[in-house]
Design an enzyme around this catalytic site. Structure first.
Site, PDB file in Angstrom:
ATOM      1  N   ARG A 100     -10.441   5.115  -1.068  1.00 50.48           N
ATOM      2  CA  ARG A 100      -9.508   4.280  -0.293  1.00 50.48           C
ATOM      3  C   ARG A 100      -9.799   4.552   1.172  1.00 50.48           C
ATOM      4  O   ARG A 100      -9.682   5.689   1.650  1.00 50.48           O
ATOM      5  CB  ARG A 100      -8.065   4.625  -0.635  1.00 50.48           C
ATOM      6  CG  ARG A 100      -7.078   4.001   0.346  1.00 50.48           C
ATOM      7  CD  ARG A 100      -5.640   4.079  -0.104  1.00 50.48           C
ATOM      8  NE  ARG A 100      -5.363   3.128  -1.162  1.00 50.48           N
ATOM      9  CZ  ARG A 100      -4.147   2.639  -1.449  1.00 50.48           C
ATOM     10  NH1 ARG A 100      -3.106   3.019  -0.744  1.00 50.48           N
ATOM     11  NH2 ARG A 100      -3.978   1.784  -2.429  1.00 50.48           N
ATOM     12  N   HIS A 127      -8.471  -5.328  -2.213  1.00 54.57           N
ATOM     13  CA  HIS A 127      -7.760  -4.366  -3.065  1.00 54.57           C
ATOM     14  C   HIS A 127      -7.965  -4.823  -4.512  1.00 54.57           C
ATOM     15  O   HIS A 127      -7.034  -5.297  -5.173  1.00 54.57           O
ATOM     16  CB  HIS A 127      -6.280  -4.343  -2.682  1.00 54.57           C
ATOM     17  CG  HIS A 127      -5.517  -3.165  -3.203  1.00 54.57           C
ATOM     18  ND1 HIS A 127      -6.094  -2.174  -3.992  1.00 54.57           N
ATOM     19  CD2 HIS A 127      -4.202  -2.813  -3.063  1.00 54.57           C
ATOM     20  CE1 HIS A 127      -5.172  -1.264  -4.298  1.00 54.57           C
ATOM     21  NE2 HIS A 127      -4.024  -1.632  -3.751  1.00 54.57           N
ATOM     22  N   GLN A 130      -5.654  -3.681  -7.544  1.00 55.71           N
ATOM     23  CA  GLN A 130      -4.320  -4.268  -7.525  1.00 55.71           C
ATOM     24  C   GLN A 130      -4.319  -5.638  -8.203  1.00 55.71           C
ATOM     25  O   GLN A 130      -3.463  -5.938  -9.039  1.00 55.71           O
ATOM     26  CB  GLN A 130      -3.839  -4.405  -6.078  1.00 55.71           C
ATOM     27  CG  GLN A 130      -2.448  -5.005  -5.958  1.00 55.71           C
ATOM     28  CD  GLN A 130      -1.381  -4.081  -6.496  1.00 55.71           C
ATOM     29  OE1 GLN A 130      -1.314  -2.924  -6.113  1.00 55.71           O
ATOM     30  NE2 GLN A 130      -0.537  -4.575  -7.397  1.00 55.71           N
ATOM     31  N   ASP A 217       3.344  -9.192   0.132  1.00 52.48           N
ATOM     32  CA  ASP A 217       2.846  -7.839   0.439  1.00 52.48           C
ATOM     33  C   ASP A 217       3.466  -7.464   1.786  1.00 52.48           C
ATOM     34  O   ASP A 217       3.973  -8.321   2.524  1.00 52.48           O
ATOM     35  CB  ASP A 217       1.299  -7.901   0.516  1.00 52.48           C
ATOM     36  CG  ASP A 217       0.643  -6.547   0.809  1.00 52.48           C
ATOM     37  OD1 ASP A 217       1.315  -5.511   0.725  1.00 52.48           O
ATOM     38  OD2 ASP A 217      -0.565  -6.555   1.124  1.00 52.48           O
TER      39      ASP A 217
HETATM   40  N1   CP Z   1      -0.022  -0.992  -4.337  1.00 55.50           N
HETATM   41  C1   CP Z   1      -0.639   0.147  -3.939  1.00 55.50           C
HETATM   42  O1   CP Z   1      -1.870   0.212  -3.818  1.00 55.50           O
HETATM   43  O2   CP Z   1       0.199   1.182  -3.704  1.00 55.50           O
HETATM   44  P1   CP Z   1      -0.167   2.587  -3.015  1.00 55.50           P
HETATM   45  O3   CP Z   1      -0.519   2.286  -1.581  1.00 55.50           O
HETATM   46  O4   CP Z   1       1.056   3.412  -3.164  1.00 55.50           O
HETATM   47  O5   CP Z   1      -1.357   3.166  -3.736  1.00 55.50           O
HETATM   48  N1  NVA Z   2      -1.926  -4.738   2.452  1.00 60.28           N
HETATM   49  C1  NVA Z   2      -1.380  -3.416   2.222  1.00 60.28           C
HETATM   50  C2  NVA Z   2      -1.447  -3.063   0.767  1.00 60.28           C
HETATM   51  C3  NVA Z   2      -0.816  -1.750   0.419  1.00 60.28           C
HETATM   52  C4  NVA Z   2      -0.939  -1.416  -1.033  1.00 60.28           C
HETATM   53  C5  NVA Z   2      -2.086  -2.403   3.072  1.00 60.28           C
HETATM   54  O1  NVA Z   2      -3.315  -2.486   3.213  1.00 60.28           O
HETATM   55  O2  NVA Z   2      -1.438  -1.521   3.633  1.00 60.28           O
END
Ligand code: CP
Ligand code: NVA
Length: 298
Positions: A100, A127, A130, A217
């Site tokens: 990540r 992502h 997800q 989101d």
């Molecule tokens: N939705 C998601 O990726 O959550 P986290 O940021 O908690 O991993």
């Molecule tokens: N768009 C958000 C998703 C978090 C799971 C971010 O990147 O912070």
């Protein structure tokens, strides 16, 4: 399939295969195939996480492997060691990596230099994990994603929105991106999207009309904190609330990848009404990601 770097790089049939395996794995967690037995997998995270971290740590273990969590700030990466060096070191010691971070290129570079299965656990661009869990949730609710109409409301240029756009293009379902002009997907990005399944509107009412799954989101994605005030101001009309839902189908579901900011992109009332769906999405991260890992090591 050796890596999961994006939805962009998946074919429709690969997505379908992962979804069907995820549904199988969900039926009996105790019967998980021990395909990671004897393997060490690293989670390398330079952004915060609850769902992704927990679901991957649990998922690796349920598949018989061992998981180690490495915060980007704690390893030498945080002090400037290049990703390609980190990748070459880890590639000699571990069997898979879940990353990540900010730049998509870092995940791509890691996959190339390490030579081990690499999974994008969120970048600024995509992502993918997800969206696989979300599609699994839609399959559970509607029988199939086929013929369903999905709308993404809010920051239509964020990583989650982009992965939805690629999913629509790869699978062929209709996707509406509802966003103010400032937060619509960039033109050069849209120019890369094949087909005509994605439409964009700046009218919140039009965005939810006839939609089966209304998705939102956080308005301020990780890394965008400096733009917080401006984003909240511009995106305010895009809140998913009871008023907006009056114009939606009576059986429409509301989806959220979490974490949610009640009173911003969604009201507490709608989130709690839709908690069944939203927390199924969160749970399905585990099953969908286990399906991804099984697929990568097959
Ligand atoms: N939705 C998601 O990726 O959550 P986290 O940021 O908690 O991993
Ligand atoms: N768009 C958000 C998703 C978090 C799971 C971010 O990147 O912070």
């Amino acid at each position: 399939m050796k890596h999961l770097l994006s939805i962009e790089q998946l074919q429709g049939d690969e997505i379908e295969k992962i979804l069907s395996l995820a549904a199988e794995l969900k039926k009996d967690r105790k019967a998980s195939p021990q395909v990671l037995s004897g393997q060490q997998w690293a989670l390398i995270f330079t952004k915060s996480s609850t769902r992704t971290r927990v679901s991957f740590e649990v998922g690796v273990r349920e598949l018989g492997g061992q998981a180690m969590f490495l915060s980007g700030a704690d390893i030498q990466l945080g002090r400037g060691e290049p990703i390609k060096d980190t990748a070459r070191v880890m590639g000699r010691m571990i069997h898979g990596a879940i990353i990540r971070t900010f730049a998509q290129q870092d995940v791509v570079d890691f996959s190339q230099y390490s030579g081990i299965p690499t999974i994008n656990a969120l970048t600024d661009d995509e992502h993918p994990c997800q969206i696989l869990a979300d599609l699994q949730t839609i399959n559970e609710r509607f029988g199939s994603w086929k013929g369903r109409r999905v709308a993404f409301l809010g920051d239509g240029d964020c990583n989650v929105a982009r992965s939805w756009i690629w999913a629509s293009a790869r699978l062929g379902f209709e996707l509406v991106i509802g966003a103010p002009k400032e937060f619509q997907p960039a033109a050069d990005f849209m120019a890369r999207i094949p087909g005509k399944t994605v439409s964009i509107t700046d009218d919140p009412k039009a965005a939810v009309e006839g939609i089966d799954a209304i998705y939102t989101d956080v308005w301020v994605s990780m890394g965008k904190e400096a733009e917080s005030t401006e984003r909240i101001e511009i995106l305010r009309p895009w809140q998913i609330n009871a008023g907006l839902m009056k114009g939606a189908k009576s059986d429409a579901i509301v989806m959220h990848c979490l974490p949610a900011y009640r009173g911003k992109e969604i009201t507490d009332e709608i989130l709690e009404q839709q908690a069944g769906v939203i927390f199924d999405q969160a749970e399905n991260r585990l099953h969908a990601q286990k399906a991804v890992m099984v697929t990568l090591v097959e």
